[in-house]
Design a protein around this motif. Structure first.
Motif, PDB file in Angstrom:
ATOM      1  N   PRO A 258      36.710  38.246  49.358  1.00 19.55           N
ATOM      2  CA  PRO A 258      35.324  38.127  49.499  1.00 19.55           C
ATOM      3  C   PRO A 258      34.313  38.908  49.425  1.00 19.55           C
ATOM      4  O   PRO A 258      34.138  40.401  50.034  1.00 19.55           O
ATOM      5  CB  PRO A 258      35.613  38.087  51.135  1.00 19.55           C
ATOM      6  CG  PRO A 258      36.981  37.408  51.048  1.00 19.55           C
ATOM      7  CD  PRO A 258      37.906  38.897  50.368  1.00 19.55           C
ATOM      8  N   GLY A 259      33.337  38.499  48.417  1.00 21.58           N
ATOM      9  CA  GLY A 259      32.239  39.391  47.994  1.00 21.58           C
ATOM     10  C   GLY A 259      32.470  40.021  47.179  1.00 21.58           C
ATOM     11  O   GLY A 259      31.582  41.136  46.968  1.00 21.58           O
ATOM     12  N   GLU A 260      32.969  40.549  46.440  1.00 29.06           N
ATOM     13  CA  GLU A 260      33.531  40.670  45.921  1.00 29.06           C
ATOM     14  C   GLU A 260      33.765  39.851  44.147  1.00 29.06           C
ATOM     15  O   GLU A 260      33.455  39.052  44.291  1.00 29.06           O
ATOM     16  CB  GLU A 260      34.487  41.642  45.487  1.00 29.06           C
ATOM     17  CG  GLU A 260      34.854  42.764  46.506  1.00 29.06           C
ATOM     18  CD  GLU A 260      36.444  43.762  46.396  1.00 29.06           C
ATOM     19  OE1 GLU A 260      36.722  44.408  47.114  1.00 29.06           O
ATOM     20  OE2 GLU A 260      36.989  42.707  46.319  1.00 29.06           O
ATOM     21  N   ALA A 261      33.261  40.147  42.666  1.00 25.68           N
ATOM     22  CA  ALA A 261      33.010  39.365  41.845  1.00 25.68           C
ATOM     23  C   ALA A 261      34.391  40.586  40.830  1.00 25.68           C
ATOM     24  O   ALA A 261      34.668  41.697  41.705  1.00 25.68           O
ATOM     25  CB  ALA A 261      32.221  39.567  41.522  1.00 25.68           C
ATOM     26  N   GLU A 262      34.435  39.489  39.790  1.00 32.50           N
ATOM     27  CA  GLU A 262      35.372  40.396  38.447  1.00 32.50           C
ATOM     28  C   GLU A 262      35.051  39.642  37.479  1.00 32.50           C
ATOM     29  O   GLU A 262      34.617  38.712  37.630  1.00 32.50           O
ATOM     30  CB  GLU A 262      37.375  40.079  38.536  1.00 32.50           C
ATOM     31  CG  GLU A 262      38.487  40.613  38.739  1.00 32.50           C
ATOM     32  CD  GLU A 262      39.894  40.108  38.989  1.00 32.50           C
ATOM     33  OE1 GLU A 262      40.196  39.711  38.298  1.00 32.50           O
ATOM     34  OE2 GLU A 262      39.308  39.002  40.342  1.00 32.50           O
ATOM     35  N   PHE A 263      35.549  40.429  36.636  1.00 28.79           N
ATOM     36  CA  PHE A 263      35.484  40.209  35.462  1.00 28.79           C
ATOM     37  C   PHE A 263      36.712  40.526  34.897  1.00 28.79           C
ATOM     38  O   PHE A 263      37.869  41.451  34.754  1.00 28.79           O
ATOM     39  CB  PHE A 263      34.263  40.518  34.475  1.00 28.79           C
ATOM     40  CG  PHE A 263      34.220  42.066  34.136  1.00 28.79           C
ATOM     41  CD1 PHE A 263      34.815  42.654  32.687  1.00 28.79           C
ATOM     42  CD2 PHE A 263      33.591  42.906  34.903  1.00 28.79           C
ATOM     43  CE1 PHE A 263      34.732  44.530  32.495  1.00 28.79           C
ATOM     44  CE2 PHE A 263      33.773  44.169  34.330  1.00 28.79           C
ATOM     45  CZ  PHE A 263      34.096  45.131  33.143  1.00 28.79           C
ATOM     46  N   ARG A 264      37.802  39.150  33.212  1.00 27.52           N
ATOM     47  CA  ARG A 264      38.227  39.548  32.626  1.00 27.52           C
ATOM     48  C   ARG A 264      38.200  38.835  31.352  1.00 27.52           C
ATOM     49  O   ARG A 264      36.897  38.311  31.217  1.00 27.52           O
ATOM     50  CB  ARG A 264      39.166  38.029  33.371  1.00 27.52           C
ATOM     51  CG  ARG A 264      39.752  38.153  34.742  1.00 27.52           C
ATOM     52  CD  ARG A 264      40.684  38.921  34.845  1.00 27.52           C
ATOM     53  NE  ARG A 264      41.977  38.955  34.657  1.00 27.52           N
ATOM     54  CZ  ARG A 264      42.363  37.396  33.603  1.00 27.52           C
ATOM     55  NH1 ARG A 264      42.772  36.406  34.947  1.00 27.52           N
ATOM     56  NH2 ARG A 264      43.476  37.441  33.060  1.00 27.52           N
ATOM     57  N   MET A 265      39.273  39.420  30.773  1.00 31.74           N
ATOM     58  CA  MET A 265      38.999  39.590  29.658  1.00 31.74           C
ATOM     59  C   MET A 265      37.970  39.528  28.543  1.00 31.74           C
ATOM     60  O   MET A 265      37.247  38.739  27.507  1.00 31.74           O
ATOM     61  CB  MET A 265      39.487  37.657  29.052  1.00 31.74           C
ATOM     62  CG  MET A 265      40.922  36.893  29.637  1.00 31.74           C
ATOM     63  SD  MET A 265      40.584  35.735  29.861  1.00 31.74           S
ATOM     64  CE  MET A 265      42.016  34.799  31.185  1.00 31.74           C
ATOM     65  N   LEU A 266      37.403  40.891  28.499  1.00 32.63           N
ATOM     66  CA  LEU A 266      36.307  41.491  28.193  1.00 32.63           C
ATOM     67  C   LEU A 266      36.712  41.484  26.458  1.00 32.63           C
ATOM     68  O   LEU A 266      37.757  42.484  26.467  1.00 32.63           O
ATOM     69  CB  LEU A 266      35.710  42.360  28.601  1.00 32.63           C
ATOM     70  CG  LEU A 266      34.741  43.175  27.800  1.00 32.63           C
ATOM     71  CD1 LEU A 266      33.649  42.393  27.842  1.00 32.63           C
ATOM     72  CD2 LEU A 266      34.417  44.958  28.574  1.00 32.63           C
TER      73      LEU A 266
END
Length: 170
Positions: free
Chosen positions: A83-91
């Motif tokens: 909660p309150g976070e973000a993520e990035f994938r597959m750069l």
């Protein structure tokens, strides 16, 4: 290289993003002995339903240089963020375009998006022993290891968690 165009991917971009992403992961040796991950990487339309696909392009030629998937907690591709976070994938950056700043521009766009959404942190997991250039990029941006979030989705695939603390825009 500066002045790269980073924008949301449109459906017309999806086939190119799929080719680029699979090629980048293959070039880095991350698809050796994999069990269907190339198909997941190639399903850009499916990823776009559950997150934001961003692309980096050469502004003069429109050439696709890289892409990333930005996700929020509770969505299909979120693995680490809470909660309150973000993520990035597959750069992924086109192997022929590496060193032109596309990876840094995409990470910067993810940081900006997470900050805009008021997130307290941005996370990424990287495969242990692969993509040392990516590890360097994340360290330069201030990402730090979060060993308690490391995980192994398949035998021999050890993923290291990295986190960047964010401050909300004033």
């Amino acid at each position: 290289m500066t002045g790269l165009l980073v924008r949301p991917a449109e459906p017309a971009d999806f086939a190119g993003v799929a080719r680029l992403t699979v090629a980048a992961y293959e070039a880095d040796g991350q698809l050796k002995g994999e069990n269907g991950y190339a198909a997941v990487l190639a399903d850009v339309a499916g990823r776009a339903v559950h997150g934001e696909i961003l692309i980096a392009a050469d502004p003069a030629t429109g050439q696709l240089l890289g892409s990333v998937t930005f996700v929020l907690p509770g969505t299909r591709y979120a693995e680490l963020c809470g909660p309150g976070e973000a993520e990035f994938r597959m750069l992924a950056v086109d192997p022929a375009a590496q060193g032109r700043g596309a990876g840094a521009a995409l990470v910067g766009a993810c940081v900006a998006r997470a900050t805009e959404l008021g997130c307290t942190a941005l996370l990424i997991c990287v495969r242990d022993g692969h993509a040392e250039s990516a590890h360097r990029l994340y360290r330069r941006r201030g990402f730090v290891r979060v060993p308690e979030k490391d995980w192994t989705p398949l035998p021999g695939v050890d993923l290291l968690a990295l986190r960047l603390a964010l401050t909300a825009p004033s």
